[in-house]
Design an enzyme around this catalytic site. Sequence first.
Site, PDB file in Angstrom:
ATOM      1  CB  ILE A   1      -0.942  -0.013   1.225  1.00 56.26           C
ATOM      2  CG1 ILE A   1      -1.701  -1.344   1.298  1.00 56.26           C
ATOM      3  CG2 ILE A   1      -1.910   1.153   1.163  1.00 56.26           C
ATOM      4  CD1 ILE A   1      -2.512  -1.525   2.559  1.00 56.26           C
ATOM      5  CD  GLU A   2       5.206   1.311  -2.167  1.00 56.57           C
ATOM      6  OE1 GLU A   2       5.935   2.313  -2.271  1.00 56.57           O
ATOM      7  OE2 GLU A   2       5.523   0.185  -2.580  1.00 56.57           O
ATOM      8  CG  ASN A   3       2.135   7.311  -5.036  1.00 57.65           C
ATOM      9  OD1 ASN A   3       1.930   8.479  -4.737  1.00 57.65           O
ATOM     10  ND2 ASN A   3       2.891   6.947  -6.059  1.00 57.65           N
TER      11      ASN A   3
END
Length: 563
Positions: free
Chosen positions: A383-385
């Site tokens: 889970i990024e950005n």
Amino acid sequence: MRTSALGRPRRRLVALLGTAALALAGAVALPGSAEAANILTNAGFESGGLSPWTCTGNLGSVVSSPVHSGSKALQGAASVSDNAKCSQTVAVQPNTTYTLSAWVRGNYVYVGVDGGASTWTPSASSYTQLKVSFTTGASQTSATIYTHGWYGQGTYWADDVSLDGPGGGGGGSDTQAPTAPTGLTSTGKTSSSVSLSWNASSDNVGVTGYDVYNGSTKATTVTGTSATVGGLSAGTSYTFTVRARDAAGNTSAASNAVTVTTSPGGGGGGGFKQAAPYLYEGWGDPPNPQTVMSATGVKWFTMAFVLDSGGCNPAWDGNRPLTGGVDQTAINQIRAAGGDIVPSFGGWQGSKLGANCSSASALAAATQRVIDAYGLKAVDFDIENTDEFENEAVQARILTALKTLKAANPGLKTIVTFGTSTTGPTYYGNRLIEQAKSIGADIDVFTIMPFDFGGGADMYGNTVNAAEGLKNKLKSTFGWDDATAYAHIGISGMNGLSDQQENTTPQIWTQIRDWANSHHIARLAFWSVNRDRPCPGGGVTSNCSGISQSTWQFTSITAGFTG
């Protein structure tokens, strides 16, 4: 966190004793009510000796099995001529009601008070609690409580004997309670026991013991500042507190609570462990996985990345077929060599299922397609950005989907991977953990990516500090002890040069691996096997580390992770 340059990651026969009530004739005052506090000494026999208990015929002893809780219990070897009566005399207050209880095992086992009430069980093949109340006389200042077997009925056992009520001595003039114990923590666990320790309490006269509670039930009483609570179920969460007491029966407030999940069945502490470096089939000159496995001994790979090919449909990298392509070929090779994979959903860039599926149920359905295609044992959501990590609705959607998937796929392990600061989770990382707790997502591993900090060269120190920060957040959010929190932690590093020119050398990665083993975390990964090749001075590239190293050296180090 990440730049596009590297595109990514980051728990009895006949009763002979009288049962007449203690004399109350002439008493005018009504009996006092006893505040619950065990005034017996060595009530759980955890000292390893009998004192201050005395047993007739020298037929009593302290044994290690069977116990009700802790590590010790009383054994009475009743004979045809002696019932092996073991007793203790304590100071009590006049005209006061007390409750006597004990956990007993054997045939015709009694507990009672001399000259007063008693109770018994004809047969207890396992530990059974006996309980009886009595009221002291108008001028009574001591009572002798006992437990015994019966003539010719064989050995009996007793444990966790409790006399609840105010202590005597000084006529009740001591009304000051001890301070609450502090620093309660778990120091170890098995599938059936939890060991605890805490800091000593203080008192104006003196602390005489500590009562350990499992939830609202008193589990054991000890005189020192440590205890082991036994008789627990495997893989089960328990919450413990401790209260101090003094000779007058004053009890402290409860300590801090600590929640511990016992180890899985079999008594081990293993749980879910995974050494799984990332392998990417869509970039960076992908190596043959069997070649890497043969050279390093690694068994798991994290396969990157499952994205959205449009309409909430999963595909490798968003454009390679879910089955039948190069990714399935690599997975088949890995499994043929005795290994397995966990797919990673998401990453730094691309069209992600978490962000593009319209609901948690739709996301769960899309992920289920991947689980079904490969018979998966675990899934990782990277889970990024701003589209996922920094979007609170998407965080909740992903966590809810993972909760749904765990319910639909018994045994499935769920991992979430996210960025971190040098001291632990950021605002959005903390929120992710809090949401997981709030919705009961039951995430198995929270993995941090300790790199791309925005500067700083101490990659070992920064990684350890970030992991300790994560551990502390898990403890405070879930009420876990240290060991349980560590067992829910993962580290996903970056070998060689990072996007921001941080350098994790093989020596530093070995230190990180050794720290991970010594703290028994759950998961160790790095980005990526594609880059696990030397190219000193090569900079930040897709198919080598940018530093001097041996081919597959980071993978070999990672394969030594056992948790």
